[in-house]
Design a protein around this motif. Structure first.
Motif, PDB file in Angstrom:
ATOM      1  N   UNK A 123       0.830  -1.209   0.000  1.00 35.89           N
ATOM      2  CA  UNK A 123       0.000   0.000   0.000  1.00 35.89           C
ATOM      3  C   UNK A 123       0.868   1.265   0.000  1.00 35.89           C
ATOM      4  N   UNK A 124       2.119   1.130  -0.403  1.00 35.35           N
ATOM      5  CA  UNK A 124       3.049   2.261  -0.302  1.00 35.35           C
ATOM      6  C   UNK A 124       2.582   3.479  -1.094  1.00 35.35           C
ATOM      7  N   UNK A 125       1.768   3.256  -2.128  1.00 35.83           N
ATOM      8  CA  UNK A 125       1.269   4.388  -2.913  1.00 35.83           C
ATOM      9  C   UNK A 125       0.267   5.228  -2.121  1.00 35.83           C
ATOM     10  N   UNK A 126      -0.252   4.663  -1.032  1.00 41.10           N
ATOM     11  CA  UNK A 126      -1.222   5.381  -0.196  1.00 41.10           C
ATOM     12  C   UNK A 126      -0.601   5.953   1.068  1.00 41.10           C
ATOM     13  N   UNK A 127       0.666   5.666   1.313  1.00 41.99           N
ATOM     14  CA  UNK A 127       1.306   6.027   2.579  1.00 41.99           C
ATOM     15  C   UNK A 127       2.393   7.080   2.382  1.00 41.99           C
ATOM     16  N   UNK A 128       2.352   8.116   3.194  1.00 38.23           N
ATOM     17  CA  UNK A 128       3.414   9.120   3.237  1.00 38.23           C
ATOM     18  C   UNK A 128       4.011   9.127   4.635  1.00 38.23           C
ATOM     19  N   UNK A 129       5.287   8.824   4.737  1.00 37.29           N
ATOM     20  CA  UNK A 129       5.981   8.813   6.021  1.00 37.29           C
ATOM     21  C   UNK A 129       6.700  10.147   6.197  1.00 37.29           C
ATOM     22  N   UNK A 130       6.511  10.782   7.336  1.00 35.00           N
ATOM     23  CA  UNK A 130       7.169  12.043   7.646  1.00 35.00           C
ATOM     24  C   UNK A 130       8.411  11.736   8.479  1.00 35.00           C
ATOM     25  N   UNK A 131       9.584  11.927   7.888  1.00 33.38           N
ATOM     26  CA  UNK A 131      10.823  11.574   8.570  1.00 33.38           C
ATOM     27  C   UNK A 131      11.989  12.370   8.017  1.00 33.38           C
ATOM     28  N   UNK A 132      13.092  12.375   8.756  1.00 29.69           N
ATOM     29  CA  UNK A 132      14.305  13.057   8.320  1.00 29.69           C
ATOM     30  C   UNK A 132      15.007  12.245   7.243  1.00 29.69           C
ATOM     31  N   UNK A 133      15.805  12.943   6.434  1.00 27.81           N
ATOM     32  CA  UNK A 133      16.554  12.267   5.373  1.00 27.81           C
ATOM     33  C   UNK A 133      17.681  11.405   5.936  1.00 27.81           C
ATOM     34  N   UNK A 134      18.356  11.930   6.950  1.00 29.58           N
ATOM     35  CA  UNK A 134      19.517  11.260   7.512  1.00 29.58           C
ATOM     36  C   UNK A 134      19.132  10.487   8.769  1.00 29.58           C
ATOM     37  N   UNK A 135      19.733   9.300   8.927  1.00 30.60           N
ATOM     38  CA  UNK A 135      19.409   8.455  10.087  1.00 30.60           C
ATOM     39  C   UNK A 135      19.746   9.120  11.413  1.00 30.60           C
ATOM     40  N   UNK A 136      20.820   9.943  11.435  1.00 30.78           N
ATOM     41  CA  UNK A 136      21.219  10.557  12.698  1.00 30.78           C
ATOM     42  C   UNK A 136      20.314  11.729  13.085  1.00 30.78           C
ATOM     43  N   UNK A 137      19.339  12.042  12.244  1.00 36.87           N
ATOM     44  CA  UNK A 137      18.359  13.080  12.557  1.00 36.87           C
ATOM     45  C   UNK A 137      16.972  12.496  12.794  1.00 36.87           C
TER      46      UNK A 137
END
Length: 383
Positions: A276-290
């Motif tokens: 269902x990835x076309x229906x999902x937007x994840x809000x997250x930082x680009x870098x793992x350390x952030x």
């Protein structure tokens, strides 16, 4: 019911509960009383103060105990503004700060202070150049949370602290979501004050703390108080503080292992949403350390967050639609507004947060449930 709302609160650790019971029955005296029973409670209190200060790598003389993160934020801001490094009436804050920060700043706005609220970029982070440009000669305080409670982004505290140092500005940071989750030994000593809370780290509710740089000659908000060097009134909750300290010792010593565990859980959960990835937007930082891996903020296009939360609850999963401190409000969450997300899309927001008891099987089951809900109610595309 499988619990996925650890960013809101965590269950009391059993060992911490045992410490609470022992302290409440054996060290029951008022820590300000001058007799031996009061002295025993006072000794325990000071031992906890020293231990917590050591975990955060700060001076114990600047550590004060409160009823939790909200009170800590309020009293820290009051203390810093009672002793500014220079004359001025301008404060800079992030748009997505906790409601307790906004409440404190609104009070000062009513007293004639000017407040600049900075938006966040699409990855949930403060733009450092925007921060620099917002600083005025009369800027006396900057307050930016360390980790956002709804999407888990980690702000560049060291860079902000350096900017504050260069411009002779106090810096407060809300550490409620980072305390015990991230190694704080480098960042904690750099700032004027920070807040933390017991129940986020498997300690009891109703207890927390604030660190204030001991070099600051603050004035108490509550006049005439004798507890905690006058920082706040009321008999000190020694059993709660002892239990919080026990919980902190445990979680601080497992920070690295917990972090890696949450990275694994995050990866497994997001992979479970593949169909269902076309229906999902994840809000997250680009870098793992952030990015704090234990908090996942996302939206499912076409399905309101509250409906998704209720459906998950019906299927045996406890998730949330954001900060518990603003549940029931009709407006979208501060983090969504700060990132420029449209209101209709912001109402589709949900938060999943992991704890140390969460397993890979748990997140896979939740992933399957979300996939089923999206297919049943025909979620739309995020594009």
């Amino acid at each position: 019911m499988i619990y996925f709302d650890f960013a809101a609160t965590a269950p009391l650790d059993k060992e911490a509960a045992e410490v609470y019971l022992q302290a409440a029955t054996e060290f029951f005296g008022n820590s300000s009383s001058l007799h031996d029973i009061g002295g025993s409670a006072s000794a325990l209190l000071e031992n906890c103060r020293e231990e917590l200060a050591g975990l955060a790598n700060v001076n114990k003389n600047g550590l004060f105990f409160t009823s939790g993160g909200s009170e800590s934020n309020f009293l820290a801001i009051e203390a810093l503004l009672s002793a500014p490094k220079k004359q001025g009436n301008h404060i800079i804050s992030g748009m997505a700060e906790h409601s307790s920060i906004h409440s404190a700043l609104n009070r000062f706005k009513g007293l004639g202070y000017e407040i600049t609220f900075l938006p966040l970029n699409p990855f949930g982070l403060i733009n450092i150049e925007d921060l620099r440009e917002a600083i005025r000669p009369e800027t006396i305080l900057i307050t930016v949370q360390h980790v956002n409670s709804e999407i888990g982004t980690i702000q560049p505290i060291e860079k902000i602290a350096q900017i504050c140092l260069e411009n002779n500005i106090h810096f407060h940071s809300d550490f409620v979501q980072s305390f015990g989750k991230i190694n704080l030994s480098k960042v904690a000593p750099l700032i004027s004050s920070f807040s933390f809370s017991g129940h986020k780290i498997y300690g009891p509710k109703g207890v927390g703390g604030v660190y204030l740089d001991p070099s600051i000659s603050w004035r108490p908000f509550f006049p005439g108080g004798s507890h905690e060097k006058g920082f706040r009134p009321g008999t000190v909750n020694v059993p709660g503080i002892a239990a919080m300290t026990a919980a902190a010792q445990k979680i601080f010593h497992s920070v690295s292992g917990d972090f890696n565990h949450y990275v694994k859980l995050r990866k497994a959960f997001l992979e479970a949403l593949g169909t269902i990835k076309q229906s999902v937007q994840v809000f997250e930082a680009e870098e793992n350390d952030s990015q704090l891996p234990s908090i996942i903020g996302l939206r499912v296009a076409g399905i309101e967050g509250q409906w998704m939360m209720l459906e998950c609850n019906r299927k045996g999963f406890a998730i949330s639609t954001g900060s518990a401190c603003q549940v029931g409000m009709q407006t979208p969450s501060k983090i969504m507004k700060a990132m420029g997300v449209k209101d209709e899309q912001a109402k589709e927001f949900i938060r999943i947060s992991f704890g140390r008891s969460t397993t890979v099987n748990d997140v896979l089951r939740l992933g399957d449930a979300l996939v089923g809900i999206v297919k049943e109610y025909k979620g739309t595309s995020v594009i």
